[in-house]
Design a protein around this motif. Sequence first.
Motif, PDB file in Angstrom:
ATOM      1  N   GLU A 141      49.920  69.421  11.544  1.00  9.78           N
ATOM      2  CA  GLU A 141      51.329  69.732  11.350  1.00  9.78           C
ATOM      3  C   GLU A 141      52.090  68.500  10.908  1.00  9.78           C
ATOM      4  OE1 GLU A 141      51.529  72.360  15.063  1.00  9.78           O
ATOM      5  OE2 GLU A 141      53.596  72.193  14.311  1.00  9.78           O
ATOM      6  N   GLY A 142      52.928  68.679   9.916  1.00 10.60           N
ATOM      7  CA  GLY A 142      53.729  67.563   9.441  1.00 10.60           C
ATOM      8  C   GLY A 142      53.020  66.726   8.387  1.00 10.60           C
ATOM      9  N   VAL A 143      51.749  66.991   8.161  1.00 13.98           N
ATOM     10  CA  VAL A 143      51.040  66.275   7.095  1.00 13.98           C
ATOM     11  C   VAL A 143      50.769  67.263   5.961  1.00 13.98           C
ATOM     12  CG1 VAL A 143      49.005  64.934   6.440  1.00 13.98           C
ATOM     13  CG2 VAL A 143      49.968  64.687   8.736  1.00 13.98           C
ATOM     14  N   ASN A 171      47.220  51.961  14.699  1.00 14.33           N
ATOM     15  CA  ASN A 171      48.668  51.821  14.406  1.00 14.33           C
ATOM     16  C   ASN A 171      48.951  51.400  12.965  1.00 14.33           C
ATOM     17  OD1 ASN A 171      49.214  52.493  17.057  1.00 14.33           O
ATOM     18  ND2 ASN A 171      49.207  50.356  17.712  1.00 14.33           N
ATOM     19  N   GLU A 172      48.097  51.807  12.057  1.00 13.79           N
ATOM     20  CA  GLU A 172      48.302  51.423  10.651  1.00 13.79           C
ATOM     21  C   GLU A 172      49.262  52.357   9.937  1.00 13.79           C
ATOM     22  OE1 GLU A 172      43.770  49.661  10.129  1.00 13.79           O
ATOM     23  OE2 GLU A 172      44.408  51.369   8.898  1.00 13.79           O
ATOM     24  N   ILE A 173      49.371  53.590  10.474  1.00 10.64           N
ATOM     25  CA  ILE A 173      50.157  54.589   9.758  1.00 10.64           C
ATOM     26  C   ILE A 173      51.643  54.275   9.828  1.00 10.64           C
ATOM     27  CG2 ILE A 173      50.820  57.033   9.813  1.00 10.64           C
ATOM     28  CD1 ILE A 173      47.831  57.575  10.405  1.00 10.64           C
ATOM     29  N   GLN A 174      52.099  53.807  10.997  1.00 13.42           N
ATOM     30  CA  GLN A 174      53.538  53.519  11.136  1.00 13.42           C
ATOM     31  C   GLN A 174      53.981  52.370  10.230  1.00 13.42           C
ATOM     32  OE1 GLN A 174      54.655  51.401  14.827  1.00 13.42           O
ATOM     33  NE2 GLN A 174      52.810  52.295  15.679  1.00 13.42           N
ATOM     34  N   GLU A 175      53.034  51.638   9.692  1.00 20.08           N
ATOM     35  CA  GLU A 175      53.374  50.521   8.795  1.00 20.08           C
ATOM     36  C   GLU A 175      53.669  50.995   7.374  1.00 20.08           C
ATOM     37  OE1 GLU A 175      53.835  47.622  10.069  1.00 20.08           O
ATOM     38  OE2 GLU A 175      53.099  48.301  12.028  1.00 20.08           O
ATOM     39  N   VAL A 176      53.180  52.189   7.039  1.00 18.62           N
ATOM     40  CA  VAL A 176      53.394  52.706   5.687  1.00 18.62           C
ATOM     41  C   VAL A 176      54.850  53.135   5.538  1.00 18.62           C
ATOM     42  CG1 VAL A 176      52.697  54.466   4.000  1.00 18.62           C
ATOM     43  CG2 VAL A 176      51.006  53.497   5.577  1.00 18.62           C
ATOM     44  N   SER A 177      55.472  52.816   4.395  1.00 17.62           N
ATOM     45  CA  SER A 177      56.889  53.139   4.244  1.00 17.62           C
ATOM     46  C   SER A 177      57.076  54.655   4.249  1.00 17.62           C
ATOM     47  CB  SER A 177      57.449  52.528   2.957  1.00 17.62           C
ATOM     48  OG  SER A 177      57.118  53.338   1.859  1.00 17.62           O
ATOM     49  N   GLY A 178      58.125  55.093   4.923  1.00 13.70           N
ATOM     50  CA  GLY A 178      58.383  56.527   5.048  1.00 13.70           C
ATOM     51  C   GLY A 178      57.720  57.122   6.288  1.00 13.70           C
ATOM     52  N   PHE A 179      56.858  56.369   6.960  1.00 12.55           N
ATOM     53  CA  PHE A 179      56.221  56.848   8.189  1.00 12.55           C
ATOM     54  C   PHE A 179      56.770  56.037   9.357  1.00 12.55           C
ATOM     55  CE2 PHE A 179      53.552  58.035   4.789  1.00 12.55           C
ATOM     56  CZ  PHE A 179      52.837  59.152   5.182  1.00 12.55           C
ATOM     57  N   GLY A 180      56.598  56.562  10.564  1.00 14.93           N
ATOM     58  CA  GLY A 180      57.059  55.788  11.714  1.00 14.93           C
ATOM     59  C   GLY A 180      56.174  56.083  12.899  1.00 14.93           C
ATOM     60  N   PRO A 181      56.495  55.493  14.041  1.00 13.72           N
ATOM     61  CA  PRO A 181      55.674  55.706  15.245  1.00 13.72           C
ATOM     62  C   PRO A 181      55.597  57.177  15.644  1.00 13.72           C
ATOM     63  CG  PRO A 181      57.312  53.971  15.608  1.00 13.72           C
ATOM     64  CD  PRO A 181      57.606  54.558  14.271  1.00 13.72           C
ATOM     65  N   LYS A 182      56.673  57.927  15.371  1.00 17.62           N
ATOM     66  CA  LYS A 182      56.692  59.324  15.769  1.00 17.62           C
ATOM     67  C   LYS A 182      55.675  60.147  14.960  1.00 17.62           C
ATOM     68  CE  LYS A 182      59.863  62.978  16.737  1.00 17.62           C
ATOM     69  NZ  LYS A 182      61.049  63.679  16.263  1.00 17.62           N
ATOM     70  N   THR A 183      55.666  59.900  13.657  1.00 16.88           N
ATOM     71  CA  THR A 183      54.692  60.582  12.793  1.00 16.88           C
ATOM     72  C   THR A 183      53.277  60.223  13.226  1.00 16.88           C
ATOM     73  OG1 THR A 183      56.256  60.065  11.049  1.00 16.88           O
ATOM     74  CG2 THR A 183      54.176  61.066  10.379  1.00 16.88           C
ATOM     75  N   GLU A 184      53.089  58.956  13.525  1.00 16.40           N
ATOM     76  CA  GLU A 184      51.763  58.502  13.905  1.00 16.40           C
ATOM     77  C   GLU A 184      51.304  59.171  15.206  1.00 16.40           C
ATOM     78  OE1 GLU A 184      50.206  54.303  13.174  1.00 16.40           O
ATOM     79  OE2 GLU A 184      50.729  54.297  15.295  1.00 16.40           O
ATOM     80  N   GLN A 185      52.226  59.274  16.166  1.00 15.59           N
ATOM     81  CA  GLN A 185      51.892  59.929  17.427  1.00 15.59           C
ATOM     82  C   GLN A 185      51.565  61.407  17.180  1.00 15.59           C
ATOM     83  OE1 GLN A 185      51.341  58.472  20.322  1.00 15.59           O
ATOM     84  NE2 GLN A 185      50.722  60.469  21.108  1.00 15.59           N
ATOM     85  N   ASN A 186      52.341  62.038  16.319  1.00 12.55           N
ATOM     86  CA  ASN A 186      52.107  63.441  15.986  1.00 12.55           C
ATOM     87  C   ASN A 186      50.704  63.638  15.412  1.00 12.55           C
ATOM     88  OD1 ASN A 186      52.841  66.232  15.362  1.00 12.55           O
ATOM     89  ND2 ASN A 186      52.783  65.533  13.242  1.00 12.55           N
ATOM     90  N   ILE A 187      50.286  62.705  14.578  1.00 13.52           N
ATOM     91  CA  ILE A 187      48.942  62.784  13.990  1.00 13.52           C
ATOM     92  C   ILE A 187      47.893  62.678  15.101  1.00 13.52           C
ATOM     93  CG2 ILE A 187      47.293  61.534  12.533  1.00 13.52           C
ATOM     94  CD1 ILE A 187      49.672  60.998  10.605  1.00 13.52           C
TER      95      ILE A 187
END
Length: 593
Positions: A100-102, A129-145
Amino acid sequence: MATNAEIAGRFEEFADLLEADDVEYKPRTYRRAAENVRAHPSPIADYVEAGDRDAIEDIDGVGDAIATKIVEYVETGSIDELEELQAELPIDIADITRIEGVGPKTAGKLYHELGIETLDDLEAAAEANEIQEVSGFGPKTEQNIRDNIEFAREVGTRQLLGEARPLADDVLGFLEGIQEVERCEVAGSIRRWRETIGDVDVLVGTNDNEAVIEQFVGWDSVDSEIESGPAKASVLVGEIRVDLRVVVPDEFGAALQYFTGSKDHNVSLRNYAIDRGLKVNEYGVFDVSEIDAGPDGDGSGSATDGSQRIGDRLAGETEEGMYEALGLDWMPPELRTDRGEIGASEAGTLPDLLMREDIRGDFHSHTEWSDGNNTIEEMVEAADGRGYDYFGLADHAEGPGIVGGMGLSDTEILEQVEQIREVDAANDIDVFAGIEANVDADGEIGLSAEAIDALDVIVASTHSALDQDTERATNRLVRAVENPAVDVLGHPSGRLLNERSGLDFDATTLGEAAAAHDTALEVNSNPRRLDLWGSAVQAAINAGAKIAINTDAHQPSTLEFMRWGVHTARRGWAEPGDVINTWEPEAVREFLH
Ligand code: DGT
Ligand code: CA
Ligand code: CA
Ligand code: ZN
């Protein structure tokens, strides 16, 4: 031969990859084609085989270019252009977008930025924790993944009932035609009508294993053989695995009971038997009360075969006999989930389950006024042709989650009601003027008092904000159900099988509210939804709620979805009286009023 679902799957993948590649417009074309191919009532591969190009291009959304790709896929098993795209973007796009969300665009970005191709890659990147570093992504998206990866993995391997069951019917038809087959039946999750299927189990009773297995693996529809032995064989038909087991006719009932499962049901049944000095297994029910402990004990004059056939055999030829030998009434396979069916059988209180023939109408269908494919007349004629007494149209109202311009405004609703009244007057069948309203994040539906007044049926569905926590989701759905204008709560969770889990809510609380406010809860029969499902239906009915089984058809052929809805409601112990579309037209009118 490629099934419609498989062809549709290729175009969905095509659309996803194009979107990941930032191509505009074309993905929509492919998705629309995929949807119509999936819903097409006859096998498209047959048209290819017959060289009937016109029939292919007659399918909505399929033009010259897509027809050519369909032919290429059916004839060669692949599509060149798709393979090139896959080489360019080697992403397991179907797996990754199940999170969800991807979506495809996100998947494309993650590939370009971090080289993510698979769910494993994605998980590793999230953990690091590499995903939150990508622009447009954040810790919340990463946690959701992180939270969703397991769900995405698990569902990736299961087929929809709506795709697997037609195949199972074909397998049965084929087996019934084999001379050496004395009895055959499906087993496993497909016989229990579970909404998703790991593999299709079929069982044959015969005295000539070899002949049956040889013909089975040689069946035209088989794409490849996985394994075969003296008493079983497994093959792939398209993407679906079919497991055949072969037993002697005398043990058919025992094997059928065993291989129908569920495992939990079988475990409870075995314990129930043990408490009564009986043993139940895939060979029969045996009286072991005279036998001392120890696997080699031997009751005199009884069958013996290792430790499995031991003691006096009381049953095994038929499934009814198996349950009877245990002092139980036979149970429909839909009930065999270990949710109280054994106790109810022992007490003689099994439900008198709803049957397909009990259904007299449908309350939720679409026309070209919103996103359906057909006119009001065409849908009504199709419903009339099925012998229904009543039929409800419920096109989308505009609102949250509905693509701009697709849903009806209040003014358009009033116009459509007028047209529906005309079609109603011209046909014997009772036509209900309805709408599918949108439940917003707080449980409100945005319809004018005038529209509410003009309509017969208001189906209220959630199409947005499907990531709420359990408490908020339950409150929201309860609020919708309490609304005096709402007659039916449509696809309550909003889940899409294998795609998104939808809202998590308390089905008992929702059922109590629905009972108190005379709102029916929907079993949406679309095989991608089956929402509500067995355990939720059971909880809702126990709380006193009524159920409406709706097809949500967008064209006449998908009125056929009723089959999946009925069996899903049966998994929830539904009796005819619990389901409003078994009622007399007058009773229905009163309920809706
Ligand atoms: P599926 O294929 O994942 O959708 O689910 P099923 O229920 O069809 O499971 P499957 O295909 O692995 O096995 C078919 C049936 O065989 C299962 O429902 C019950 C029975 N069975 C298989 N393994 C066991 C077992 O270890 N214990 C018991 N009691 N029954 C089993
Ligand atoms: Ca199975
Ligand atoms: Ca199996
Ligand atoms: Zn709908």
